[in-house]
Design a protein around this motif. Structure first.
Motif, PDB file in Angstrom:
ATOM      1  N   ALA A   1       0.828  -1.204   0.000  1.00 40.36           N
ATOM      2  CA  ALA A   1       0.000   0.000   0.000  1.00 40.36           C
ATOM      3  C   ALA A   1       0.865   1.258   0.000  1.00 40.36           C
ATOM      4  O   ALA A   1       0.555   2.241  -0.687  1.00 40.36           O
ATOM      5  CB  ALA A   1      -0.927  -0.003   1.213  1.00 40.36           C
TER       6      ALA A   1
ATOM      7  N   TYR B   1       2.419   1.602  -3.447  1.00 41.65           N
ATOM      8  CA  TYR B   1       1.430   2.052  -4.433  1.00 41.65           C
ATOM      9  C   TYR B   1       1.287   3.569  -4.402  1.00 41.65           C
ATOM     10  O   TYR B   1       1.150   4.226  -5.452  1.00 41.65           O
ATOM     11  CB  TYR B   1       0.094   1.377  -4.148  1.00 41.65           C
TER      12      TYR B   1
ATOM     13  N   TRP C   1      -5.652  -1.838  -2.125  1.00 40.36           N
ATOM     14  CA  TRP C   1      -4.579  -1.404  -1.237  1.00 40.36           C
ATOM     15  C   TRP C   1      -5.095  -0.538  -0.097  1.00 40.36           C
ATOM     16  O   TRP C   1      -4.555  -0.590   1.022  1.00 40.36           O
ATOM     17  CB  TRP C   1      -3.516  -0.643  -2.029  1.00 40.36           C
ATOM     18  N   GLY C   2      -6.136   0.246  -0.323  1.00 41.00           N
ATOM     19  CA  GLY C   2      -6.709   1.042   0.759  1.00 41.00           C
ATOM     20  C   GLY C   2      -7.299   0.183   1.854  1.00 41.00           C
ATOM     21  O   GLY C   2      -7.034   0.382   3.046  1.00 41.00           O
TER      22      GLY C   2
ATOM     23  N   LEU D   1      -4.447  -1.676   3.747  1.00 37.51           N
ATOM     24  CA  LEU D   1      -3.696  -0.861   4.699  1.00 37.51           C
ATOM     25  C   LEU D   1      -4.517  -0.590   5.955  1.00 37.51           C
ATOM     26  O   LEU D   1      -3.960  -0.575   7.066  1.00 37.51           O
ATOM     27  CB  LEU D   1      -3.296   0.462   4.037  1.00 37.51           C
TER      28      LEU D   1
ATOM     29  N   TYR E   1      -7.409   6.682   2.491  1.00 39.77           N
ATOM     30  CA  TYR E   1      -6.188   6.187   1.855  1.00 39.77           C
ATOM     31  C   TYR E   1      -5.588   7.140   0.840  1.00 39.77           C
ATOM     32  O   TYR E   1      -4.361   7.272   0.746  1.00 39.77           O
ATOM     33  CB  TYR E   1      -6.477   4.843   1.191  1.00 39.77           C
TER      34      TYR E   1
END
Length: 324
Positions: free
Chosen positions: A87, A90, A115-116, A119, A171
């Motif tokens: 994350a 990214y 990824w949000g 994380l 995020y």
């Protein structure tokens, strides 16, 4: 037989990550390497979370008594490391895309959501390992309120927020994970803690407290003044007002019956209260079998540092812990 893994073998890797983090933070905080704050914060979070998942086991019993653990628990740690580091990476690799997009207007991609969410889960797990379940429960309630608060009646509710909006705010925007808290942690707080750790490892903390004793050695009300001065110096090491005050007061102004008996202080000093029986105090301050004496107290409430043996220096701790 269940495969096991010894987490202590990862110490060289953790040390390498810690050195990389120190070098990165020092170069960015001192201006030697100019980067956008979002990149600095993402790198900070990615490295810190990776070290945490390598260092602290998911099992609380294993954190207190390190020993080989089932291999499946380490696989879970690898998953958390992949989510947190991925994350952060990214954010770094797609920095231009994140800066150019229009918040709450442009649609999120599948990778943004993946990824949000990953994380967020990794941060909650890291919080559980460091601070326990209490803070995780509070954070979980806040997240549930964000997702389902629109169902509450009256002023307790809010407008409907789609899951995409919540993940985007947490995020991809500076109002969530990458807000001012992480900004302070990635700049001032980290350098402050690094400076304090350096002083502590070089034994400068005890030097500060000894210096406080020496400065106030001939002053009336010496214990209180030593505590104030020692707390100010020790605060530059610990970074915490509570820890600095508690440590200095505990070392310089011990309370209880032990003090009134003229008990030796851990730093090698004596606190002799004014108005106490001088004869009893003289007996308490008499030399021991090894020839160690008190501090030549004048029985006027002064605090004077002296040269005491290590055994006598620690007697106050044993007295307090035993409850006498």
């Amino acid at each position: 037989m269940v495969p096991v893994f010894d987490r202590r073998k990862l110490r060289p890797l953790i040390l390498a990550l810690a050195i990389a983090l120190c070098a990165f933070q020092l170069t960015t905080c001192t201006g030697m390497w100019l980067l956008d704050p979002l990149i600095v914060r993402a790198t900070h979070v990615g490295l810190v979370l990776s070290m945490l998942f390598l260092w602290r086991s998911s099992n609380r019993a294993l954190r207190k008594n390190p020993r080989p653990e089932p291999a499946w628990s380490f696989l879970f740690d690898i998953l958390m490391i992949a989510m947190s580091a991925g994350a952060a990476a990214y954010i770094i690799t797609n920095f231009s895309y994140i800066q150019d997009r229009m918040p709450h207007i442009d649609e999120l991609t599948a990778w943004d959501l993946f990824w949000g969410a990953g994380l967020i889960i990794a941060i909650l797990e890291a919080t559980r390992r460091v601070a326990g379940l209490a803070l995780v429960i509070v954070s979980g309630i806040a997240l549930l309120y964000a997702f389902f608060g629109h169902l509450l009646p009256g002023n307790m509710g809010h407008l409907y927020l789609a899951p995409n909006q919540i993940i985007e705010s947490l995020y991809l925007l500076n109002d969530g994970i990458w807000g001012s808290s992480i900004g302070a942690s990635a700049t001032i707080i980290y350098v402050f803690i690094l400076f304090g750790a350096l002083l502590e490892k070089t034994n400068m903390a005890s030097v500060f407290l000894e210096l406080a004793c020496l400065v106030t050695r001939n002053a009336k009300g010496g214990p209180a003044k030593a505590a104030i001065f020692g707390s100010a110096l020790f605060g530059s090491v610990s970074g915490s007002a509570g820890v600095g005050t508690g440590s200095a007061v505990f070392r310089c102004c011990p309370a209880g019956n032990s003090v009134w008996r003229g008990c030796p202080l851990p730093l090698g000093g004596w606190h002799v209260p004014a108005g106490a029986g001088q004869e009893r105090l003289r007996q308490n301050a008499a030399p021991d079998a090894a020839g160690n004496t008190g501090t030549g107290a004048d029985f006027s409430g002064r605090f004077v540092c002296g040269d005491l043996s290590q055994r006598r220096r620690s007697s106050l701790f044993h007295t307090i812990l035993s409850g006498r």
